[in-house]
Design a protein around this motif. Sequence first.
Motif, PDB file in Angstrom:
ATOM      1  N   UNK A  25      -6.011  12.991  -1.985  1.00 17.37           N
ATOM      2  CA  UNK A  25      -6.647  11.907  -2.775  1.00 17.37           C
ATOM      3  C   UNK A  25      -5.932  10.593  -2.686  1.00 17.37           C
ATOM      4  N   UNK A  26      -4.587  10.698  -2.601  1.00 15.01           N
ATOM      5  CA  UNK A  26      -3.742   9.513  -2.443  1.00 15.01           C
ATOM      6  C   UNK A  26      -3.906   8.652  -1.063  1.00 15.01           C
ATOM      7  N   UNK A  27      -4.476   9.379  -0.257  1.00 20.89           N
ATOM      8  CA  UNK A  27      -4.660   8.861   1.327  1.00 20.89           C
ATOM      9  C   UNK A  27      -5.889   7.764   1.276  1.00 20.89           C
ATOM     10  N   UNK A  28      -6.765   8.013   0.169  1.00 16.79           N
ATOM     11  CA  UNK A  28      -8.113   7.476   0.012  1.00 16.79           C
ATOM     12  C   UNK A  28      -7.972   6.038  -0.525  1.00 16.79           C
ATOM     13  N   UNK A  29      -6.751   5.496  -1.305  1.00 16.37           N
ATOM     14  CA  UNK A  29      -6.630   4.498  -1.873  1.00 16.37           C
ATOM     15  C   UNK A  29      -5.340   4.241  -2.152  1.00 16.37           C
ATOM     16  N   UNK A  30      -4.889   2.849  -2.583  1.00 14.85           N
ATOM     17  CA  UNK A  30      -3.683   2.487  -2.830  1.00 14.85           C
ATOM     18  C   UNK A  30      -3.558   1.891  -4.159  1.00 14.85           C
ATOM     19  N   UNK A  31      -4.482   1.944  -5.130  1.00 13.14           N
ATOM     20  CA  UNK A  31      -4.671   1.092  -6.306  1.00 13.14           C
ATOM     21  C   UNK A  31      -3.167   1.527  -7.107  1.00 13.14           C
ATOM     22  N   UNK A  32      -3.010   0.638  -7.919  1.00 11.18           N
ATOM     23  CA  UNK A  32      -1.564   0.953  -8.637  1.00 11.18           C
ATOM     24  C   UNK A  32      -2.042   0.615 -10.201  1.00 11.18           C
ATOM     25  N   UNK A  33      -1.350   1.024 -11.058  1.00  8.25           N
ATOM     26  CA  UNK A  33      -1.405   0.823 -12.390  1.00  8.25           C
ATOM     27  C   UNK A  33      -2.306   1.971 -13.227  1.00  8.25           C
ATOM     28  N   UNK A  34      -2.623   1.841 -14.353  1.00  4.32           N
ATOM     29  CA  UNK A  34      -3.492   2.710 -15.000  1.00  4.32           C
ATOM     30  C   UNK A  34      -4.729   2.942 -14.278  1.00  4.32           C
ATOM     31  N   UNK A  44      -8.654  13.381  -7.226  1.00  7.03           N
ATOM     32  CA  UNK A  44      -8.232  14.631  -6.998  1.00  7.03           C
ATOM     33  C   UNK A  44      -9.492  15.753  -7.642  1.00  7.03           C
ATOM     34  N   UNK A  45     -10.142  15.328  -8.508  1.00  7.38           N
ATOM     35  CA  UNK A  45     -11.113  16.302  -9.094  1.00  7.38           C
ATOM     36  C   UNK A  45     -12.200  16.642  -8.200  1.00  7.38           C
ATOM     37  N   UNK A  46     -12.284  16.100  -6.986  1.00 10.34           N
ATOM     38  CA  UNK A  46     -13.310  16.170  -6.147  1.00 10.34           C
ATOM     39  C   UNK A  46     -12.724  17.393  -5.028  1.00 10.34           C
ATOM     40  N   UNK A  47     -11.397  17.514  -5.145  1.00 11.21           N
ATOM     41  CA  UNK A  47     -10.790  18.555  -4.341  1.00 11.21           C
ATOM     42  C   UNK A  47     -10.843  19.786  -4.642  1.00 11.21           C
TER      43      UNK A  47
END
Length: 294
Positions: A25-34, A44-47
């Motif tokens: 899931x982290x490989x699909x985006x790099x957004x930060x914060x809440x 992750x819930x789609x995995x």
Amino acid sequence: MLCALGASVCFGTATVLQAMAARVAGESGTDSGAAGAATLLLRALRQWRYLAGLALDGVGFLLQIAALRSLPIYAVGAALAASLAVTAVVASWLIHVRLSRVEWGAVAVVCVGLAMLGLASGTEGDRTGSLGLKYAMLGISVVVLLLGLVGGRLPDRGRALALGLGAGFGFGVVEVAVRLIEDLDPGSLLSNPATYALLVGGGAALLLLTTALQRGSVTTATAGLVIGETIGPALVGVIWLGDRTREGLTWLAVLGFAVAVAGALALARFGEAPGTETESDSDSASASAGPPQG
């Protein structure tokens, strides 16, 4: 004991599956914060691995309850701590995390300790627990919750250990509270302080553990967690709930408990299964005398 070991396998395997899903899931985006954290959770819930991990957590919790209804708390607590050994073995298989010889030895030590406990453990104690003990568990759970709410403001020095210990106490409250709930009738559940201790303690423990893993050393936090969720509940079970060992095997139970917990502490870095590990990290782990800091 099979239920306790089954819970350990479920929790340990779930940790690795959820780590794998979080990495993808982290490989699909790099957004930060809440907002980024929420987005990462949705991805992750789609995995299927993450969902499988959640399902294993649910099965593990049910097995834990079944074990606590028929085994001394000290045996169940040590078995749950052994989930770190399961995580280590599964991580070495599924995500190719290299274990040092010391860590493979720790896995073997945990197995030996659990075997000793299995041989020495008697049945659960026959005491139901006083009303005072039930309110004491509720009070501890509230303190743990308050610690969770202010955990991020604690000084950096010792914060991970304090939060880990607090999470351990919260999960320990859950272990004891299960034994203090004698009647599952809705009316009895609602009037039993242990019911609220279980809910508040479990929720607060998850909050504390999440904060500890995000803002401090995984190894230190997990070590505190193992100590908090094993020693305290074990003493409550022996002193107040009548947990005993088989005739003449108290020494074996004490030794097995100590060995299993010591082995789990040596594997504390697996409190949060790594998603990736570089070659240099692996070489450093293999060369070190103990588990590296998370």
